[in-house]
Design an enzyme around this catalytic site. Structure first.
Site, PDB file in Angstrom:
ATOM      1  CG  HIS A   1      -1.799  -1.044   0.913  1.00 48.19           C
ATOM      2  ND1 HIS A   1      -2.657  -0.775   0.455  1.00 48.19           N
ATOM      3  CD2 HIS A   1      -2.495  -2.282   1.406  1.00 48.19           C
ATOM      4  CE1 HIS A   1      -4.042  -2.359   0.294  1.00 48.19           C
ATOM      5  NE2 HIS A   1      -3.411  -2.729   1.185  1.00 48.19           N
TER       6      HIS A   1
ATOM      7  CG  ASP B   1      -3.017  -3.043   4.946  1.00 46.28           C
ATOM      8  OD1 ASP B   1      -2.253  -2.918   4.894  1.00 46.28           O
ATOM      9  OD2 ASP B   1      -4.028  -3.145   4.284  1.00 46.28           O
ATOM     10  CD  GLU B   2      -5.517  -5.722   0.987  1.00 43.17           C
ATOM     11  OE1 GLU B   2      -6.824  -6.040   0.709  1.00 43.17           O
ATOM     12  OE2 GLU B   2      -5.309  -4.611   0.848  1.00 43.17           O
ATOM     13  CB  VAL B   3       3.048  -7.439   1.749  1.00 41.10           C
ATOM     14  CG1 VAL B   3       4.616  -6.986   1.657  1.00 41.10           C
ATOM     15  CG2 VAL B   3       2.607  -6.713   3.255  1.00 41.10           C
TER      16      VAL B   3
END
Ligand SMILES: *[C@@H]1O[C@H](CO)[C@@H](O)[C@H](O)[C@H]1NC(C)=O
Ligand SMILES: *[C@@H]1O[C@H](CO)[C@@H](O)[C@H](O)[C@H]1NC(C)=O
Ligand SMILES: *[C@@H]1O[C@H](CO)[C@@H](O)[C@H](O)[C@H]1NC(C)=O
Ligand SMILES: *[C@@H]1O[C@H](CO)[C@@H](O)[C@H](O)[C@H]1NC(C)=O
EC number: 3.2.1.52
Length: 538
Positions: A277, A337-339
């Site tokens: 992100h 998050d969400e790597v």
């Protein structure tokens, strides 16, 4: 014959008159002078006062300070706004009045026990308890609290107890309120990266948060899409990473938001989300991000932050050193998050680094990064918060790391994550039930209201590790024009779940209180959407 016709016409006339004078009530009848979120304990007495807003005053009977004076000024304005002008007033369906009128209440004693001269910001452990006694002894009607934060919460309650009646007057039932929150962390996340949210809207959101006794503004300030934070050390980050040069938050803006929030008993918790992100960071500092390869060839695409370079950590040290001073809050949210691993996978330099450092999996590489970032956070005396992936994907997190739970898709849903994270010794924040960007039809706050944050399998120690939770306003399809109505009064459901006792009210009964609360927010200038069904605000 003529008489009969005349009589019939007269009856028709009466019917017509009663038709036009009978304005239908909203389908869900609003309550009058009831409090949202529901207080810990409240007893109504069989008496009431009337209040004339023009002459009503607060009387400070103990400690005073600027924070208190400002709060009293705010609530005098709010109380004045609560009245309804003569020609707009619509008489409510009057149940037979059984309460006894005690006359006009013209003062509320404000009894603050602890000095607040030197307090500017609400600490993590802010004390919010208060007692509000609207007694039958007029001169003894008192709001008391140990701390300024309790007084601020109590003023909100007092303002909600007042409701408009005829002749621009307000009415308040005699009542005793003893109130304190169930959880210390009651947050609202606002994403200012998918769409820039102007200052004036952020102030509105903070106002409404205080009307709901929420106390943490989680500022998701950057993301892939934009970098609106104007850094002192790295001004090019927003110069190149913001949507435009004017869509930024200057240092002065940030200070103003922190102070505005503080005056309302709200902490500002900032999140700088990495290593995923973070594409917008690369507009100014491309070397910070991983270069992705396509079919073995270097592509234009940049991926997550490159965890293999020493320069990455030099930058992060400098950047977060600034962040730590700009945002005085004890906690710092570092995202995680969400790597996306595909870019790391494609890059031969990264693969070589992993081999040399015996990092077998990409989660190990991420862990390598997170460990270094946590070290920086701790060196700045901040307490870290991460999104649940950092825990679920097996990063070696010290127990001093708070885990924010947002996914409900895994086996067992959010409850199983809450169970395992608390069992591993982490404090947790629950957000999984309260994604405001997830819309369903109708008045969809019920799904938020029916979520019990402690409804996971855990022992007493585990449930005591739930700090609270946050409603989350992600802004992919939300901008300054619809953000207020998307949040309110839907996040009010979250606010009550986090403030009030477990099962303090049922959804069905709460609809009436929320109907009043939504109209109350509208009266105060918040563009709340209708919570229930057809109707109108008086
Ligand atoms: C506030 O701080 C000043 C200076 O630090 C000190 O002199 C004063 O006694 C403090 N006041 C209170 C009420 O603690
Ligand atoms: C009402 O309260 C005031 C202030 O506490 C007190 O002085 C007074 O005696 C009380 N009056 C009655 C009738 O209890
Ligand atoms: C006045 O109120 C305080 C607290 O609200 C209470 O302790 C006290 O007994 C009351 N006094 C009278 C005279 O009602
Ligand atoms: C990066 O730092 C590590 C240890 O801090 C050091 O061993 C290594 O040589 C550095 N690499 C470069 C390219 O400077």
């Amino acid at each position: 014959m003529f008489l009969a016709l005349g009589g019939l016409l007269f009856l028709l006339y009466l019917g017509f008159m009663s038709f036009i004078s009978r304005i239908p009530p909203p389908l869900v009848q609003p309550t009058q002078g009831e409090v949202w979120p529901k207080p810990y304990r409240q007893v109504f007495l069989n008496y009431y006062y009337l209040v004339k807003p023009q002459t009503f005053r607060f009387r400070v009977v103990a400690q005073k300070c600027e924070l208190l004076e400002k709060a009293l000024e705010r609530y005098l304005r709010i109380i004045d706004k609560t009245k309804i002008s003569r020609n707009l007033f619509i008489k409510q369906n009057d149940e037979t009045e059984t309460k006894i009128f005690l006359g006009y209440l013209d003062t509320l004693n404000v009894y603050l026990k602890e000095a607040c001269d030197n307090i500017t910001l609400p600490p993590y452990s802010m004390e919010e308890q208060y007692i509000l006694d609207v007694t039958t002894n007029k001169s003894n009607t008192t709001l008391s609290a140990a701390s300024i934060w309790g007084i601020i919460r109590g003023l909100e309650t007092f303002s909600q107890l007042l409701y408009p009646v005829e002749n621009e007057m307000l009415r308040i039932e005699c009542t005793e309120v003893i109130d304190l929150p169930r959880f210390p962390h009651r947050g609202l996340l606002v994403d200012t990266a998918r769409h820039f949210i102007p200052m004036i809207k952020i102030y509105k959101i903070l106002d409404a948060m205080s009307y709901n006794k929420l106390n943490v503004f989680h500022w998701h300030i950057t993301d892939d899409e934009s970098f609106p934070y104007q850094s002192i050390k790295y001004p090019e980050l927003s110069k190149k990473g913001a949507f435009s040069r004017i869509l930024v938050y200057s240092q002065e803006n940030v200070r103003d938001i922190i102070n505005y929030a503080a005056a309302r008993g709200i902490r500002v918790l900032v999140e700088f989300d990495t290593p995923g992100h973070s594409k917008s960071w690369g507009k100014a500092i491309p070397t910070l991000l991983t270069q992705c390869y396509k079919l073995g060839k270097l592509s234009d695409e940049l991926g997550p932050i490159d965890p293999t370079k020493n320069s990455t950590y030099t930058f992060l040290e400098n950047f977060f050193e600034e962040v730590a001073t700009v945002f005085p809050e004890d906690y710092l949210h570092i995202g995680a998050d969400e790597v996306r691993y595909d870019c790391w996978k494609s890059n031969p330099t990264i693969q070589m680094f992993m081999k040399n450092n015996k990092l077998l999996l990409h989660t190990h590489l991420e862990d390598y990064y997170i460990q270094k970032l946590l070290k920086i956070v701790h060196s700045l005396s901040k307490k870290p918060i991460v999104w649940e992936e950092a825990f679920v994907d097996g990063m070696t997190l010290p127990t001093s790391t708070t885990v924010q739970i947002w996914k409900d898709s895994a086996l067992g849903g959010w409850r199983s994550t809450a169970r395992s994270a608390t069992a591993a010794g982490h404090l947790v924040l629950i957000s999984a039930c309260w994604y405001l960007d997830h819309l369903t039809s109708g008045g969809d706050w019920g799904k938020f209201y029916n979520c019990e944050p402690l409804s996971f399998l855990g022992n007493q120690l585990q449930t005591s590790m739930v700090l609270g939770g946050e409603a989350c306003m992600w802004t992919e399809v939300v901008n300054e024009y619809n953000i207020e109505s998307r949040i309110w009064p839907r996040a009010s459901a979250t606010a009550e779940k986090l403030w009030s006792k477990r099962d303090a009210d049922t959804y069905r009964k709460a609809t009436h209180r929320l109907e009043e609360h939504a109209c109350r927010m509208i009266k105060r200038g918040i563009k709340a959407q209708p919570p229930n069904s057809a109707g109108f605000c008086i």
